[in-house]
Motif scaffolding. Structure first.
Motif, PDB file in Angstrom:
ATOM      1  N   MET A   1       0.628  -1.165   0.005  1.00 28.68           N
ATOM      2  CA  MET A   1       0.055   0.015  -0.136  1.00 28.68           C
ATOM      3  C   MET A   1       1.037   1.264  -0.128  1.00 28.68           C
ATOM      4  SD  MET A   1      -2.950   1.226   2.772  1.00 28.68           S
ATOM      5  CE  MET A   1      -3.444  -0.433   2.848  1.00 28.68           C
ATOM      6  N   SER A   2       0.692   2.116  -0.923  1.00 23.66           N
ATOM      7  CA  SER A   2       1.574   3.175  -1.241  1.00 23.66           C
ATOM      8  C   SER A   2       0.931   4.326   0.030  1.00 23.66           C
ATOM      9  CB  SER A   2       1.221   4.029  -2.459  1.00 23.66           C
ATOM     10  OG  SER A   2      -0.045   4.384  -2.626  1.00 23.66           O
TER      11      SER A   2
ATOM     12  N   TRP B   1      -0.318   7.536  -0.393  1.00 24.43           N
ATOM     13  CA  TRP B   1      -1.309   8.036  -0.802  1.00 24.43           C
ATOM     14  C   TRP B   1      -2.388   7.171  -0.633  1.00 24.43           C
ATOM     15  CZ3 TRP B   1      -0.657  12.696  -1.181  1.00 24.43           C
ATOM     16  CH2 TRP B   1       0.560  13.392  -1.430  1.00 24.43           C
ATOM     17  N   GLU B   2      -2.274   5.705  -0.882  1.00 26.70           N
ATOM     18  CA  GLU B   2      -3.464   4.831  -0.747  1.00 26.70           C
ATOM     19  C   GLU B   2      -3.777   4.752   0.738  1.00 26.70           C
ATOM     20  OE1 GLU B   2      -2.851   1.654  -4.434  1.00 26.70           O
ATOM     21  OE2 GLU B   2      -1.724   1.438  -2.503  1.00 26.70           O
ATOM     22  N   ALA B   3      -2.544   4.797   1.585  1.00 26.33           N
ATOM     23  CA  ALA B   3      -2.787   4.963   3.051  1.00 26.33           C
ATOM     24  C   ALA B   3      -3.674   5.908   3.486  1.00 26.33           C
ATOM     25  CB  ALA B   3      -1.565   4.705   3.753  1.00 26.33           C
TER      26      ALA B   3
ATOM     27  N   ALA C   1      -5.668   7.742   1.745  1.00 29.19           N
ATOM     28  CA  ALA C   1      -7.153   7.696   1.240  1.00 29.19           C
ATOM     29  C   ALA C   1      -7.944   6.718   2.329  1.00 29.19           C
ATOM     30  CB  ALA C   1      -7.140   7.066  -0.128  1.00 29.19           C
ATOM     31  N   VAL C   2      -7.338   5.629   2.927  1.00 28.84           N
ATOM     32  CA  VAL C   2      -7.983   4.710   3.672  1.00 28.84           C
ATOM     33  C   VAL C   2      -8.286   5.273   5.023  1.00 28.84           C
ATOM     34  CG1 VAL C   2      -7.928   2.509   4.919  1.00 28.84           C
ATOM     35  CG2 VAL C   2      -7.058   2.577   2.516  1.00 28.84           C
TER      36      VAL C   2
ATOM     37  N   VAL D   1     -13.263   2.442  -1.350  1.00 27.27           N
ATOM     38  CA  VAL D   1     -11.855   2.726  -1.289  1.00 27.27           C
ATOM     39  C   VAL D   1     -10.824   1.512  -1.258  1.00 27.27           C
ATOM     40  CG1 VAL D   1      -9.963   3.773  -0.129  1.00 27.27           C
ATOM     41  CG2 VAL D   1     -12.097   5.066  -0.372  1.00 27.27           C
TER      42      VAL D   1
ATOM     43  N   ALA E   1     -10.879  -0.164  -4.219  1.00 21.53           N
ATOM     44  CA  ALA E   1      -9.872   0.766  -5.318  1.00 21.53           C
ATOM     45  C   ALA E   1      -8.423   0.379  -5.199  1.00 21.53           C
ATOM     46  CB  ALA E   1     -10.386   2.113  -5.177  1.00 21.53           C
ATOM     47  N   ILE E   2      -8.077  -0.012  -3.912  1.00 21.72           N
ATOM     48  CA  ILE E   2      -6.542  -0.316  -3.630  1.00 21.72           C
ATOM     49  C   ILE E   2      -6.209  -1.596  -3.978  1.00 21.72           C
ATOM     50  CG2 ILE E   2      -6.450   1.749  -2.287  1.00 21.72           C
ATOM     51  CD1 ILE E   2      -6.280  -0.348   0.137  1.00 21.72           C
TER      52      ILE E   2
ATOM     53  N   ALA F   1      -4.735  -2.124   6.451  1.00 23.18           N
ATOM     54  CA  ALA F   1      -5.992  -1.285   6.167  1.00 23.18           C
ATOM     55  C   ALA F   1      -6.872  -1.261   7.233  1.00 23.18           C
ATOM     56  CB  ALA F   1      -6.755  -2.056   5.150  1.00 23.18           C
TER      57      ALA F   1
END
Length: 257
Positions: A1-2, A4-6, A8-9, A33, A36-37, A212
């Motif tokens: 998980m990048s 930016w993904e982190a 977003a979560v 979300v 999406a990741i 997540a």
């Protein structure tokens, strides 16, 4: 998980914790979300349920003032929610989701109609009890009808949970003689019970993406406090409007998913 993904979560967790405390349906923020990741649907659902538990607790604590005098009722309704939530979690792991998900939009739609009509229906029930001389003996906890409804709504909550709060609010708003804010406080307790028991099942019997889950937990805990402050300030009419708006979004998203 990048990173930016982190982020977003985490942000989705804040939104979910806030809306869960006010109405319910926080899963509508987090579940898309997680998909999406790249998480598989069942893993996303499981991780989301575990992550939202702390947000549910945070929201319940934020609404503790409205729970005064409802301790015994919360225990009775909570035991029913516990059984339903456990059944729903087991169903998620044992059955395919297509058949169950097909009826979810209809369930939410019925709940929204009940929310909209709740003031009129409640007055009609009160007038009927008064005519029949049963007003004084009306069950203070909603009676068997509420228990059966909460059992089914909790089974749905343990299975997936989007708009679970809408179902709770519509049922209790119709069958309990309480104002909407006190009912909302009860709803938050029931959400803690259902998500908590489902999370325990998933921890031991399903694959969890712990990164997540922890990000959602952190965000939803913050969101729970925000939601308690915002939700308490809403009038019954405004709160009912928020419930309906969130429910409509839930139906649209589920139909299009």
């Amino acid at each position: 998980m990048s990173i930016w993904e982190a982020l977003a979560v985490f942000a989705a967790g804040i939104g979910a914790g806030t809306i869960n405390t006010i109405v319910g349906s926080g899963t509508l923020f987090t579940f898309p979300v997680l998909l999406a990741i790249g998480l598989p649907p069942v893993t996303a659902n499981v991780s989301n349920t575990i992550g939202l538990v702390t947000g549910n607790i945070s929201g319940a604590v934020g609404y503790r003032r409205e729970l005064r005098g409802q301790g015994a009722r919360a225990v009775r309704l909570g035991l029913t929610a516990l059984v339903g939530g456990l059944a729903g979690a087991v169903l998620l792991l044992a059955l395919p989701s297509k058949a169950f998900n097909a009826i979810v939009p209809a369930l939410i739609g019925i709940a929204l109609v009940l929310v909209i009509l709740q003031p009129r229906l409640a007055k009609a029930l009160a007038r009927r009890r008064e005519r029949n001389g049963t007003e004084a003996t009306a069950h203070p906890d909603g009676g068997p009808a509420l228990l059966v409804g909460l059992l089914l709504a909790s089974a749905y909550g343990g299975y997936f949970g989007a708009a679970q709060g809408v179902l709770y609010l519509s049922l209790m708003g119709l069958l309990l003689r309480e104002d909407l804010q006190r009912i909302n406080a009860l709803k938050n307790i029931l959400a803690v019970v259902v998500n908590g028991v489902a999370a325990l099942v998933f921890v031991f019997a399903a694959h969890v993406d712990w990164t997540a889950a922890l990000l959602i937990a952190a965000g939803s805990t913050l969101g729970g406090q925000i939601g308690a402050k915002v939700g308490r300030r809403l009038s019954p009419t405004a709160l009912r409007g928020v419930i309906v708006a969130v429910g409509v979004v839930a139906i649209v998203q589920m139909v299009l998913r």
